[in-house]
Design a protein around this motif. Structure first.
Motif: not given
Length: 622
Positions: A153-174
């Protein structure tokens, strides 16, 4: 956003839009950086408790975003609640700086014969995927996939320009998106507050902005467009002031933009100084004494202005182009969106040389084929001038004089560029005395200049760059003391030598043509040509006039008169009060509307609209 954009930091307080927003919408806006961080952290805490598994947050944003404060505050609040937080900076997956430099060289070639001060390049049509290391991106995706499948039950923050590119979107909760207005991006660039994508050290500001224009802004803008179109932004964050963020939930932002597009609306102007700048707008709009002059007023340059919305006690400012991306069809009409790829296809600014020290440069612009082949651009650069105010001796330069040798002119300006010798430009370039109300058409390839001691409303076509080739600039230095660049290489290639005074008089300076009239009102076409895809009109009335967008947006400029109110005919509360020289958009979906004179004198409104036959005819070559 133009690579020559150099805005003054002054914020105009007058251009505020006031659409109807419910109390629920207003109260859902979170104001303040600390407040936004705590709110988001509390949302995460609730999800942790309800879902019982790790949460991954993406914090993406436009170029120039300052992410760290928000990331730190969210992390602190979560750790105070005994949750572990892991921070992943997306910049670590970008290709090394030198590798990017090498791969992007074809878009930023250095040829000082063609481009003496390195202004131009080619628009990059790729995305973030081409800028990141494929293996590093795959490793990050694998890590996020592993996180989603474990029972922690940890929290991960991926940040910076390009964080929400298609390759990674499926893993994000917010997914959060930080937006920054174009003016603020440039001011931050000039303060050294960010570097180009993949860089560790900032380039000199002109090189940084050239790279931004042709690559970074394009990449970031298209990712934002994709997120908006896919409705994936959970929290849209206004981040012009890093110490006072405003966080807007998805549904709230949609409510704001969908309400706004039902009203006539105005963008927030941006003001620029210039060596030939005048003083008409400084006096009219009470611009600050810190401005040496005002050369350009960007009232509606689509990629360089913002829009301000009043929401209760909040003033919400976001890029106009974000609004275009969100509400394109309602704003512009479906046929316009399809024809121009979703871009707002016309740009508006005022050129102010009133009581100034001189003319604008003698210049020419390039057409569709040239811009596509040389710069990978979106389209042609056409312009037009409507004279708003003219003092003694005001002139507009347009076309060549009859009987001159245009090749001799080119030879003279080339020599001047190389040897810094004066050119008798009046021998070659035709001029016409300017009077208020005159409309000049300037299709690409036409040599032209706005002379000193006048204010013109400049209306141009889609091209978002600044493909202005100065052929002669009177041997003067720019406002920073550096000689102004001349661009005879490109200018010679696009110049239409056959456009002489007679052709100009017949084609580019037209007599008004009556479209319709009634008691106390009339509409005229004052400029229309096969080489332009927009129609320039003038509405003249004493008390009121009716009009209809008929599915195409109108842009109205109050060029004579004190004040009018523009109202939907069906819903009169959907209105905007327009003052002298305000530029107001009437969205395509408004349909029938009425303009009522609120002053004591007759009114003239300059109206711009797409021509009826613009579809498939909007990009002919000159």
């Amino acid at each position: 956003m133009s690579f020559m954009f150099n805005p003054h930091p002054y914020d105009d307080p007058a251009a505020i839009n006031r659409p109807y927003l419910s109390e629920d919408v207003i109260h859902s806006i979170i104001s303040g950086t600390m407040e936004s961080a705590i709110h988001l952290a509390d949302v995460v805490l609730k999800k942790l408790e309800s879902d019982g598994k790790s949460i991954i947050i993406a914090i993406d944003g436009y170029i120039g975003t300052q992410f760290e404060q928000m990331v730190n505050l969210i992390t602190r609040h979560l750790r105070l609640n005994s949750y572990d937080v892991q921070i992943l900076d997306i910049k670590n997956v970008f290709k090394p700086s030198q590798q990017l430099e090498d791969e992007l060289l074809e878009y930023l070639k250095e040829d000082r014969k063609k481009d003496p001060v390195l202004l131009f390049g080619k628009l990059f049509k790729g995305g973030y995927e081409e800028l990141v290391d494929a293996d590093k991106l795959e490793n990050l995706a694998t890590l996020l996939c592993t996180i989603k499948s474990n029972n922690s039950k940890d929290v991960y923050i991926v940040y910076g320009c390009g964080s929400a590119i298609r390759k990674l979107r499926t893993y994000y909760d917010i997914i959060c998106y930080f937006d920054v207005t174009p003016k603020e991006v440039i001011l931050r660039a000039r303060k050294g507050m960010f570097v180009n994508l993949g860089d560790q050290i900032a380039k000199p500001v002109k090189a940084l902005l050239r790279r931004c224009y042709y690559i970074d802004f394009e990449v970031a803008g298209h990712l934002r467009w994709d997120l908006i179109k896919s409705d994936l932004i959970d929290y849209y964050i206004l981040s012009n002031d890093p110490d006072n963020l405003k966080m807007i939930p998805r549904e709230t932002f949609s409510s704001i933009t969908s309400s706004l597009v039902t009203y006539p609306l105005r963008c927030k102007p941006v003001y620029l100084e210039g060596v030939w700048g005048g003083y008409y707008f400084k006096r009219l709009r009470n611009l600050p004494d810190t401005m040496r002059n005002c050369a350009w007023v960007f009232d509606l340059i689509p990629l360089e202005v913002s829009i301000v919305v009043e929401a209760g006690s909040h003033l919400l400012e976001f890029p106009f182009f974000t609004f275009v991306q969100k509400e394109g069809i309602a704003l512009m009409g479906a046929s316009c969106v399809n024809e121009f790829g979703g871009y707002f296809p016309i740009r508006f600014n005022y050129d102010d040389s009133y009581h100034s020290s001189g003319n604008m440069s003698i210049q020419v612009h390039s057409g569709h084929k040239y811009n596509i082949e040389n710069f990978n651009e979106h389209g042609r650069q056409d312009e037009s001038y409507y004279v708003v105010a003219a003092g003694h001796g005001a002139k507009t330069y347009i076309g060549f004089n009859e009987g001159i040798d245009a090749d001799e002119f080119i030879s003279e300006v080339k020599k001047s560029e190389k040897e810094f010798t004066p050119v008798d430009y009046r021998k070659y370039v035709n001029h016409i005395q300017s009077f208020p109300g005159m409309q000049f058409l300037l299709p690409s390839g036409t040599i032209h200049s706005s002379g000193r001691n006048q204010v013109v409303l400049e209306i141009g076509s889609l091209t978002v760059g600044s493909y202005t080739y100065k052929m002669y600039d009177y041997l003067r230095a720019d406002i920073d003391g550096i000689p102004r660049p001349i661009h005879t290489y490109h200018g010679e290639k696009v110049l239409c030598k056959e456009r002489t005074a007679g052709w100009v008089k017949e084609n580019l300076v037209q007599k008004p043509q009556l479209v319709r009239k009634g008691e106390g009102w009339a509409e005229y076409i004052i400029g229309e040509h096969d080489l332009l895809y927009f129609s320039l009109r003038r509405l003249e009335f004493e008390e009121s006039i009716l009009d209809d967008t008929a599915g195409k947006f109108h842009v109205l400029n109050l060029v004579d008169g004190e004040k009018v109110i523009i109202q939907s005919l069906t819903y009169p509360d959907l209105c905007y009060t327009q003052h002298y020289l305000d530029v107001v958009i009437v969205p395509a979906n408004i349909g029938k509307y009425i303009i009522n004179n609120m002053g004591n004198q007759p009114v003239c409104i300059h109206k711009t609209m797409l021509k009826d036959d613009f579809v498939n005819k909007c990009l002919p070559d000159s």
